[in-house]
Design an enzyme around this catalytic site. Structure first.
Site, PDB file in Angstrom:
ATOM      1  N   HIS A   1      -0.817 -99.299 -17.697  1.00 31.84           N
ATOM      2  CA  HIS A   1      -0.920-100.457 -18.586  1.00 31.84           C
ATOM      3  C   HIS A   1      -0.966-101.763 -17.808  1.00 31.84           C
ATOM      4  O   HIS A   1      -1.483-102.759 -18.289  1.00 31.84           O
ATOM      5  CB  HIS A   1       0.168-100.419 -19.655  1.00 31.84           C
ATOM      6  CG  HIS A   1      -0.216 -99.464 -20.720  1.00 31.84           C
ATOM      7  ND1 HIS A   1       0.174 -98.147 -20.708  1.00 31.84           N
ATOM      8  CD2 HIS A   1      -1.070 -99.598 -21.756  1.00 31.84           C
ATOM      9  CE1 HIS A   1      -0.399 -97.531 -21.706  1.00 31.84           C
ATOM     10  NE2 HIS A   1      -1.163 -98.380 -22.364  1.00 31.84           N
TER      11      HIS A   1
ATOM     12  N   CYS B   1     -12.972 -95.535 -25.933  1.00 34.45           N
ATOM     13  CA  CYS B   1     -12.212 -96.787 -25.868  1.00 34.45           C
ATOM     14  C   CYS B   1     -11.230 -96.781 -24.702  1.00 34.45           C
ATOM     15  O   CYS B   1     -10.446 -97.707 -24.541  1.00 34.45           O
ATOM     16  CB  CYS B   1     -11.485 -97.065 -27.187  1.00 34.45           C
ATOM     17  SG  CYS B   1     -10.239 -95.834 -27.561  1.00 34.45           S
TER      18      CYS B   1
HETATM   19  C1  PEP Z   1      -6.419 -94.042 -23.931  1.00 32.82           C
HETATM   20  O1  PEP Z   1      -5.460 -93.268 -23.790  1.00 32.82           O
HETATM   21  O2  PEP Z   1      -7.500 -93.917 -23.321  1.00 32.82           O
HETATM   22  C2  PEP Z   1      -6.311 -95.213 -24.813  1.00 32.82           C
HETATM   23  C3  PEP Z   1      -7.360 -95.961 -25.064  1.00 32.82           C
HETATM   24  O3  PEP Z   1      -5.075 -95.491 -25.331  1.00 32.82           O
HETATM   25  P1  PEP Z   1      -3.881 -96.175 -24.468  1.00 32.82           P
HETATM   26  O4  PEP Z   1      -4.450 -96.559 -23.137  1.00 32.82           O
HETATM   27  O5  PEP Z   1      -3.394 -97.337 -25.239  1.00 32.82           O
HETATM   28  O6  PEP Z   1      -2.878 -95.073 -24.401  1.00 32.82           O
END
Ligand code: PEP
Ligand code: MG
Length: 556
Positions: free
Chosen positions: A189, A487
């Site tokens: 993140h 995404c």
């Molecule tokens: C993913 O896991 O690719 C996603 C888009 O969700 P996050 O990164 O918020 O877990």
């Protein structure tokens, strides 16, 4: 003499500037002499607590203007802990009994820590905040550099072993020029937040450990190259290239399409509320992933229906006339929410996270869907919803049923678990669209924790096994005539975006900073070329082979 260091580029852009390191927590000295002047020792400890409280209050007022009210509230709450009279009394009593100030601070914070840890899940989560204040107070009394984000008084390149999402969220892009971390992975993140702030960033660069304060570095957030002590020529060349790149990218605008006109929706990912102005100003067809949990990270209890609706309404109004895909709360694992996450799960990534939270707290999901429907009804955006961490066709159909019943006509699911990709047709039969969360899909397919920089090679989105699962999902979309987008961070790599389109995905959602490059790459290649690239990438044995095969086909 310049020195080249290698890492993984996770947020595009080239920047040069002096290093400021994030200092590690202070070591408690074991060889301090006995206290000779008790009053002076007490005064030193009190001054340290005061300094920490004031610095946190100053950061809170700065954050209120940049990072938002929630971040400011957390920092103010931390400042109050530093100013707690009960804590100051404990420290004073210990010094009077002969303990030096650093030891007295450490032991008193330790007592508070135990009390908090034992006082139930909400207070237990404040332990990390308390540890942070302890570290700052001890650093202050010892006169060593403050741990945490440095404040050298001029713009700098932040160098750190790793960054917690909370540290990254409070960074001010006006003074932080770029980020280099020794650890961290491309889908952590921290990488995602750096991208949303538009800060060039390189992670998994172990040699950055040798970079000292004020040393000049040049970093390229696309290639992952970091140069220490770059020559003036090197910096000028990089700046010229960066300007030329900006001009070239600025000339590519409008809806995404391949060279032969095959439409691919280009969308933005949206997390923190402060990203809303830049996200809505970006040249996109809407939001492909609205990470709602980031609105509620610091809350002790679940937001009410009215609070949620007010938050969503702001987002939908900013995207009036465009589509917004709202992801329902993805609580758990790397995104714990106090009011939703099961504490002390032995393995949270495999535990009750994402849609699974609705097994325990069904009303949380119902309230959120109702709030989204309410906000959608009063704004002109084309609102769709999707659930994270869906595993089975039954879960997908159940979620879509609940969303439809709440008045939300378009409901899809994220494909983040290999089981959902393997059964994509049946999953998609029960809902309206698929969206591939390649960050988690890589984590679960390769059995590699996405936060673990040492496993970055396994988490590489070019892993052919991951591409196979993308292909299965996209095929299901084509068979059923329903959309299947990406995404996860994979969508923001311009070369990989071509492969994804060749595999059959219909939309790509990414941080706004990545849009121009992906749009330009698509516009330069036909759908048929993308399909050939996809075949070559899947035929490779590993990510390096997949990249090489694609680059070879694209070479002039
Ligand atoms: C993913 O896991 O690719 C996603 C888009 O969700 P996050 O990164 O918020 O877990
Ligand atoms: Mg995910």
């Amino acid at each position: 003499m310049s020195t080249a260091l290698a890492g993984i580029g996770v947020s595009p852009g080239t920047v040069a500037g002096p290093v400021a390191r994030m200092a590690p927590p202070p070591q408690l000295p074991t060889d301090l002499p006995p206290v000779s002047d008790v009053m002076a020792e007490i005064a030193a400890a009190e001054a340290a607590l005061h300094e920490v409280g004031s610095a946190l209050e100053a950061r809170a007022s700065a954050a209120a203007g940049t990072a938002g009210k929630e971040v400011a509230d957390v920092l103010n709450a931390q400042a109050m802990m530093a100013r707690d009279p009960g804590l100051a009394h404990k420290v004073t009593d210990r010094i009077k009994l002969g303990q030096p100030a650093p030891q007295a601070l450490d032991a008193s914070f330790g007592e508070f820590r135990q009390m908090l840890a034992a006082a139930g899940p909400y207070l237990a989560e404040r332990v990390a905040d308390l540890d942070d204040i302890r570290n700052r107070a001890i650093a202050s009394v010892l006169g060593v550099p403050m741990p945490g984000i440095p404040t050298p008084g001029h713009p700098f390149v932040l160098v750190a072993p790793d960054l917690a999402p909370a540290d990254t969220a409070t960074l001010d892009p006006a003074v932080v020029l770029g980020i280099v971390t020794e650890g961290g992975g491309p889908t952590s993140h921290t990488a995602i937040l750096a991208k949303s702030l538009g800060l060039p960033a390189v992670v998994a660069c172990p040699d950055a450990a040798a970079l000292t304060d004020e040393r000049m570095v040049l970093l390229d957030g696309t290639t992952g190259d970091v140069v220490a002590d770059p020559s003036a020529d090197l910096v000028t060349n990089a700046e010229t290239r960066q300007q030329a790149r900006r001009r070239a990218l600025a000339s590519s605008t409008g809806p995404g399409h391949t060279a032969d006109g095959h439409a691919v929706k280009l969308l933005v990912n949206l997390g923190a509320a402060r990203d809303l102005p830049s996200a809505s100003a970006a040249d996109s067809e809407g939001v492909g992933l609205f990470r709602t949990e980031f609105l509620f990270l610091d809350r002790p209890d679940a937001p009410t229906l009215a609070e949620q609706a007010a938050n969503y309404e702001k987002v939908f109004a900013a995207f009036s006339g465009r589509m917004v895909v709202v992801r329902t709360l993805d609580a758990g694992a790397d995104k714990p929410l106090r009011f939703a996450t099961v504490p002390d799960e032995p393995n949270p990534a495999l535990g009750v996270r994402g849609l699974r939270v609705a097994r325990r707290l069904p009303e949380l999901l119902t309230t959120q869907l109702t709030a989204i429907a309410k906000a959608a009804a009063i704004t002109g955006a084309d609102v769709r919803v999707m659930a994270p961490m869906v595993t089975t066709p039954a879960e997908a159909a159940d979620f879509a049923g609940r969303a439809h019943a709440a008045g939300l006509p378009v409901a899809g699911v994220m494909v983040e678990v290999p089981a959902a990709a393997l059964r994509a047709s049946t999953v998609l039969a029960g809902c309206d669209f698929l969206s591939l969360g390649t960050n988690d899909l890589a984590q679960y397919t390769l059995a590699a924790d996405r936060m673990n920089g040492d496993l970055a090679d396994l988490l590489d989105p070019w892993q052919p096994a991951l591409l196979d699962l993308v292909a299965l999902s996209a095929d299901a979309g084509q068979q059923l005539g329903k959309p299947c987008g990406v995404c996860g961070e994979a969508a923001s790599d311009p070369l990989l975006a071509l492969v994804l389109v060749g595999l059959g995905v219909t939309s790509l959602s990414m941080a706004p900073v990545s849009l121009p490059e992906v749009r330009a790459a698509l516009a330069a290649h036909t759908l048929d070329e993308c399909r050939q690239l996809a075949v070559a990438a899947r035929a490779a044995a590993d990510p390096a082979g997949a990249r090489a095969a694609v680059s070879a086909l694209l070479a002039p």
